[in-house]
Structure formats: structure tokens, C-alpha cells
Design a protein around this motif. Structure first.
Motif, PDB file in Angstrom:
ATOM      1  N   LEU A  21      56.480  49.552  38.967  1.00 33.98           N
ATOM      2  CA  LEU A  21      56.424  50.515  40.171  1.00 33.98           C
ATOM      3  C   LEU A  21      54.992  49.035  40.527  1.00 33.98           C
ATOM      4  O   LEU A  21      54.174  49.510  39.881  1.00 33.98           O
ATOM      5  N   ARG A  22      54.710  49.280  41.812  1.00 32.98           N
ATOM      6  CA  ARG A  22      53.790  48.370  42.006  1.00 32.98           C
ATOM      7  C   ARG A  22      52.452  48.921  42.476  1.00 32.98           C
ATOM      8  O   ARG A  22      52.902  49.798  43.554  1.00 32.98           O
ATOM      9  N   CYS A  23      51.350  48.557  42.416  1.00 34.05           N
ATOM     10  CA  CYS A  23      50.021  49.365  42.522  1.00 34.05           C
ATOM     11  C   CYS A  23      49.550  48.011  43.086  1.00 34.05           C
ATOM     12  O   CYS A  23      48.711  46.974  42.115  1.00 34.05           O
ATOM     13  N   ASN A  24      48.520  47.966  44.153  1.00 31.21           N
ATOM     14  CA  ASN A  24      47.535  46.741  44.810  1.00 31.21           C
ATOM     15  C   ASN A  24      46.707  48.191  45.303  1.00 31.21           C
ATOM     16  O   ASN A  24      46.298  48.572  46.182  1.00 31.21           O
ATOM     17  N   TYR A  25      44.940  47.486  44.813  1.00 30.04           N
ATOM     18  CA  TYR A  25      43.772  48.226  45.280  1.00 30.04           C
ATOM     19  C   TYR A  25      43.247  47.436  45.959  1.00 30.04           C
ATOM     20  O   TYR A  25      43.316  45.497  46.089  1.00 30.04           O
ATOM     21  N   SER A  26      41.906  47.735  47.513  1.00 33.04           N
ATOM     22  CA  SER A  26      41.553  46.364  47.697  1.00 33.04           C
ATOM     23  C   SER A  26      39.484  47.065  47.699  1.00 33.04           C
ATOM     24  O   SER A  26      39.696  48.228  47.793  1.00 33.04           O
ATOM     25  N   SER A  27      39.246  46.263  46.615  1.00 35.92           N
ATOM     26  CA  SER A  27      37.832  47.336  46.426  1.00 35.92           C
ATOM     27  C   SER A  27      37.181  45.695  46.587  1.00 35.92           C
ATOM     28  O   SER A  27      37.606  44.708  45.320  1.00 35.92           O
ATOM     29  N   SER A  28      35.850  45.393  46.366  1.00 33.06           N
ATOM     30  CA  SER A  28      34.981  44.301  46.079  1.00 33.06           C
ATOM     31  C   SER A  28      34.012  44.675  45.209  1.00 33.06           C
ATOM     32  O   SER A  28      32.974  43.628  44.633  1.00 33.06           O
ATOM     33  N   VAL A  29      33.929  46.000  44.772  1.00 30.60           N
ATOM     34  CA  VAL A  29      33.483  46.492  43.578  1.00 30.60           C
ATOM     35  C   VAL A  29      34.526  46.807  42.254  1.00 30.60           C
ATOM     36  O   VAL A  29      35.697  46.952  42.490  1.00 30.60           O
ATOM     37  N   SER A  30      33.388  47.036  40.870  1.00 30.34           N
ATOM     38  CA  SER A  30      34.767  47.588  40.264  1.00 30.34           C
ATOM     39  C   SER A  30      35.312  48.893  39.943  1.00 30.34           C
ATOM     40  O   SER A  30      34.923  49.998  40.724  1.00 30.34           O
TER      41      SER A  30
END
Lengths: 116, 115
Positions: A21-30
Motif C-alpha cells: 500500500l503506497r504512501c507519499n508525503y510532502s514536507s521539507s522538515v522532519s
């Protein structure tokens, strides 16, 4: 902008087959990353979490997920599914917000249907 | 008994009615949350509370209000229900560590239908 993306709304799979099951996230921080599972007519329960350290994390019921910082992904896997794994799975991201504290954002969920 | 209990589990009401959903917990957590779940939209935060004197709006607070009556009790009210508030509502709790890391404990949900 969407913080967490689960591209697959439904994933059908036969019993004993592997699943991802795929998950992608967007973040420039930890961030901290989570997978929650919701069985029919129940609330959500934590399946596994990545806070730091080893990028491969193991959870309950034989599930595991790998944190990939370069691809900003946290895909959930199980080598052999069972009928009882039929449920909805939510990826979630916790990240620090302005003013202090963390905010938990959920993806839209992936319905895993295991068939005989 | 469940650690996080929601009542009622199911409710059908009419447009314009006032509705209260209640949540109680035995986990001893300070932090409590109300989420709304809609098909294809995941969970969205309505309100959250870090202690009895602390109430904060989430991303979709319009049309809702909350009351933290005690450390263990957190209720959600719809003053005048409308059909697009038909959804599954979840209460959740966390301790300080969970508020930082994101580990929440959920109730079993309250399904609300507004006709």
C-alpha cells in the motif's frame, strides 16, 4: 497542498499473496510517519510508526513499512495477506507547526480487500 | 470495556436539530480530539483539547462546538445539524508523547445521519 497522498483507494488481493500500500508525503522538515488500520465498524488503531533510526519498521500482524527520505515515501507491505487483513489503511504524517506542537494529517485511506 | 467510549454509536436526526456526541476515556490522557471521517476524504480534525482549560479549532470547526467537562470527557455539539454533516465521527486521545509523535487512541466512532 496535500501533505499525505495515498494514490490507491482500493487494493484487491488474493489470500497469501503479497501486498504493498503506497504512501507519499510532502514536507521539507522532519516528520514522523504512521500507518493506522481500521477494521469494519471499528475505530482506528496504530499499525506501526517511524520516528527515527532504522528506516524499516515492523508493526503488528506481520506488516512492515520502509521510510524512504529521498522518495518521500512510506509504503506498507506484507509478504502474505490473510482474509482478516481486510480493512481500511490510513497513512499519517506528524510534523511540527508554527507556534509549537505537532499536527497529525491523515491520508484519504486505502481499502484492502483480501479475496479467497 | 473500551478505553475510549463514544455515545451514541448511531444517530439519525433532522436538519436544524441540536446534536451532542459524547466521548469518555479511561486512559488518563490529557489530550483529546474530535475527527470526522468521510469516504474518500480520510479523517479531518474538528477540535482538540490539551487539557480541561484548553480548546483549539481544527481544520473544519465551522458548525461545531466542543466542551471539555473533565479530563476524561470531551463532547462535540452540532448546534443546528445540516445534511452535509452526515459522517462518521471519531474521538481520540493521546498523552504528551503521543501528541508529539502522533500516536492516538480512537473510540469506535459515532455514525451521524442528518436528514
Amino acid at each position: 497542498a496535500q501533505s499525505v497522498t495515498q494514490l490507491d483507494s482500493q487494493v484487491p488481493v488474493f489470500e497469501e499473496a503479497p501486498v504493498e500500500l503506497r504512501c507519499n508525503y510532502s514536507s521539507s522538515v522532519s516528520v514522523y510517519l504512521f500507518w493506522y488500520v481500521q477494521y469494519p465498524n471499528q475505530g482506528l488503531q496504530l499499525l506501526l510508526k517511524y520516528l527515527s533510526g532504522s528506516t524499516l519498521v515492523k508493526g503488528i500482524n506481520g506488516f512492515e513499512a520502509e521510510f524512504n527520505k529521498s522518495q518521500t515515501s512510506f509504503h506498507l507491505r506484507k509478504p502474505s495477506v490473510h482474509i482478516s487483513d481486510t480493512a481500511e489503511y490510513f497513512c499519517a504524517v506528524s510534523k511540527r507547526v508554527t507556534g509549537g506542537g505537532n499536527k497529525l494529517t491523515f491520508g484519504t485511506g486505502t481499502q484492502l480487500k483480501v479475496e479467497l | 470495556d473500551a478505553d475510549v467510549t463514544q455515545t451514541p454509536r448511531n444517530r439519525i436526526t433532522k436538519t436544524g436539530k441540536r446534536i451532542m456526541l459524547e466521548c469518555s476515556q479511561t486512559k488518563g490522557h490529557d489530550r483529546m480530539y474530535w475527527y470526522r471521517q468521510d469516504p474518500g476524504l480520510g479523517l479531518r480534525l474538528i477540535y482538540y483539547s490539551f487539557d480541561v482549560k484548553d480548546i483549539n479549532k481544527g481544520e473544519i470547526s465551522d458548525g461545531y462546538s466542543v466542551s471539555r467537562q473533565a479530563q476524561a470527557k470531551f463532547s462535540l455539539s452540532l448546534e443546528s445539524a445540516i445534511p452535509n454533516q452526515t459522517a462518521l465521527y471519531f474521538c481520540a486521545t493521546s498523552d504528551l508523547g503521543g501528541q508529539i509523535t502522533g500516536e492516538l487512541f480512537f473510540g469506535e466512532g459515532s455514525r451521524l445521519t442528518v436528514l
